[in-house]
Motif scaffolding. Structure first.
Motif, short mmCIF file in Angstrom:
data_model
loop_
_atom_site.label_atom_id
_atom_site.label_comp_id
_atom_site.label_asym_id
_atom_site.label_seq_id
_atom_site.Cartn_x
_atom_site.Cartn_y
_atom_site.Cartn_z
N ARG A 19 -1.56 -1.29 -13.45
CA ARG A 19 -1.13 -0.10 -12.72
C ARG A 19 0.38 -0.13 -12.54
N SER A 20 0.95 1.06 -12.38
CA SER A 20 2.36 1.20 -11.99
C SER A 20 2.44 2.16 -10.83
N ILE A 21 3.24 1.82 -9.85
CA ILE A 21 3.55 2.74 -8.75
C ILE A 21 4.90 3.37 -9.06
N LEU A 22 4.92 4.69 -9.18
CA LEU A 22 6.12 5.42 -9.55
C LEU A 22 6.61 6.25 -8.37
N GLN A 23 7.92 6.22 -8.15
CA GLN A 23 8.53 7.05 -7.12
C GLN A 23 9.51 8.02 -7.80
N PHE A 24 9.33 9.31 -7.55
CA PHE A 24 10.19 10.34 -8.12
C PHE A 24 10.93 11.10 -7.03
N GLN A 25 12.06 11.65 -7.41
CA GLN A 25 12.80 12.55 -6.53
C GLN A 25 13.23 13.78 -7.32
N LEU A 26 13.60 14.83 -6.59
CA LEU A 26 14.15 16.02 -7.22
C LEU A 26 15.62 15.77 -7.50
N LEU A 49 1.47 15.14 1.84
CA LEU A 49 0.36 15.74 1.11
C LEU A 49 -0.27 14.69 0.21
N ASP A 50 -1.59 14.56 0.29
CA ASP A 50 -2.35 13.64 -0.56
C ASP A 50 -3.15 14.47 -1.55
N ILE A 51 -2.79 14.39 -2.82
CA ILE A 51 -3.44 15.19 -3.87
C ILE A 51 -4.55 14.38 -4.51
N GLY A 52 -5.77 14.90 -4.44
CA GLY A 52 -6.94 14.19 -4.97
C GLY A 52 -7.38 13.11 -4.01
N THR A 53 -7.63 13.49 -2.78
CA THR A 53 -7.82 12.50 -1.71
C THR A 53 -9.11 11.70 -1.83
N GLY A 54 -10.14 12.24 -2.49
CA GLY A 54 -11.41 11.51 -2.60
C GLY A 54 -12.00 11.25 -1.23
N THR A 55 -12.14 9.99 -0.88
CA THR A 55 -12.69 9.60 0.43
C THR A 55 -11.75 9.91 1.59
N GLY A 56 -10.47 10.18 1.28
CA GLY A 56 -9.46 10.35 2.32
C GLY A 56 -8.70 9.07 2.60
N LEU A 57 -8.92 8.04 1.78
CA LEU A 57 -8.33 6.72 2.01
C LEU A 57 -6.82 6.77 2.19
N LEU A 58 -6.10 7.34 1.22
CA LEU A 58 -4.63 7.31 1.28
C LEU A 58 -4.12 8.08 2.49
N ALA A 59 -4.76 9.20 2.79
CA ALA A 59 -4.34 9.98 3.96
C ALA A 59 -4.53 9.19 5.25
N LEU A 60 -5.64 8.48 5.36
CA LEU A 60 -5.90 7.67 6.55
C LEU A 60 -4.93 6.51 6.67
N THR A 65 -9.14 -1.80 -4.79
CA THR A 65 -8.00 -2.62 -4.39
C THR A 65 -6.67 -1.97 -4.73
N ASP A 66 -6.56 -1.37 -5.92
CA ASP A 66 -5.26 -0.80 -6.30
C ASP A 66 -4.89 0.40 -5.44
N SER A 67 -5.88 1.20 -5.04
CA SER A 67 -5.60 2.32 -4.14
C SER A 67 -5.16 1.83 -2.77
N CYS A 68 -5.79 0.77 -2.29
CA CYS A 68 -5.40 0.19 -1.00
C CYS A 68 -3.97 -0.33 -1.05
N LEU A 69 -3.62 -1.01 -2.14
CA LEU A 69 -2.26 -1.48 -2.33
C LEU A 69 -1.27 -0.31 -2.32
N GLN A 119 0.65 -9.50 2.92
CA GLN A 119 1.60 -8.90 3.86
C GLN A 119 1.42 -7.39 3.95
N LEU A 120 1.22 -6.76 2.80
CA LEU A 120 1.05 -5.31 2.79
C LEU A 120 -0.26 -4.88 3.45
N LEU A 121 -1.32 -5.60 3.17
CA LEU A 121 -2.65 -5.16 3.61
C LEU A 121 -3.10 -5.74 4.95
N ARG A 122 -2.31 -6.64 5.51
CA ARG A 122 -2.70 -7.26 6.78
C ARG A 122 -2.94 -6.23 7.90
N PRO A 123 -2.15 -5.14 7.97
CA PRO A 123 -2.44 -4.15 9.01
C PRO A 123 -3.76 -3.39 8.80
#
Length: 238
Positions: free
Chosen positions: A195-202, A42-53, A24-28, A229-233
């Motif tokens: 979990r925490s979702i972190l966004q970084f920039q240079l 780029l998806d680092i550590g893609t596993g099943t490919g979920l995030l890339a898909l 669930t957390d990866s889907c979120l 709302q996020l997962l409905r698509p």
């Protein structure tokens, strides 16, 4: 017997040969990251490919994935080939460190749900250990790669447990990566911050934005409105 796959609205994730299954957390995470305007991801550590898909479903980006475990990389490649976006998806089978030596591109968005346990006891499952523990991908190697190959105006998104998120935030500035936004994720309205979702920039950020927490489930154990709302698509039954 549980299904060997997870069926989404627009694609299927076969996962029988992957140590880390769809969760669930990866889907979120995959539904939350801002990729709509990205040309390269780029998806680092893609596993099943979920995030890339998930990224491919709502962008026009060219998406590369990196996966250390050879069986998981093969399964991700098969999942990519079976999708509607096969022409925009590819996977490199090997370590990020090896990929760093051959990579010639920079990326608008880099996403990763990286191995995060640093000193925890390991299980007898070597593939799961590789997916969960930082032995093969220390945070320093991950951040060094992103410093080199993230576009100057690009963003790095990471999904980590709270303790490991704090550790990474402390070392990221040494690699010119600065926290822009943090989203705490709780299991439920009365549950724990897991979990925490972190966004970084240079480049420096004057004041990082800490968003209000989001909850996966309500007190009645139903998916929260925000999650829906996020997962409905993506989810079949939302």
């Amino acid at each position: 017997m549980a299904n060997s796959y997870f069926q989404f609205k627009q694609f299927r994730v076969e996962q029988s040969r992957c140590a880390m299954k769809v969760c669930t957390d990866s889907c979120l995470f995959g539904a939350y990251v801002a990729v709509e305007k990205a040309a390269s991801v780029l998806d680092i550590g893609t596993g099943t490919g979920l995030l890339a898909l998930m990224t491919a479903q709502r962008s026009q980006a060219k998406i590369k994935a990196v996966e250390l475990d050879s069986e998981a990389a093969k399964q991700a490649a098969e999942n990519f080939a079976a999708s509607s976006w096969a022409n925009r998806l590819s996977v490199y089978s090997g370590s990020l460190q090896d990929f760093e030596n051959i990579n010639k591109e920079s990326y608008d968005v880099i996403i990763s749900n990286p191995p995060f346990y640093q000193a925890s006891l390991k299980s007898p499952d070597n593939a799961r250990n590789r997916a969960m523990h930082t032995t093969d991908l220390p945070f320093s190697d991950l951040l060094r790669f992103c410093q080199k190959f993230l576009q100057p105006t690009g963003f790095l998104y990471l999904l980590l447990p709270p303790h490991e998120a704090q550790t990474l935030k402390k070392i990221a500035p040494a690699y010119q990566l600065f926290l822009r936004q943090e989203l705490p994720v709780f299991t439920s309205e009365t549950g724990k911050h897991f979990r925490s979702i972190l966004q970084f920039q240079l480049g420096p950020v004057l004041t990082p934005e800490v968003l209000s927490p989001i909850y996966i489930r309500t007190t009645n154990n139903q998916y929260s409105e925000f999650f829906q709302q996020l997962l409905r698509p993506y989810y079949l039954h939302i």
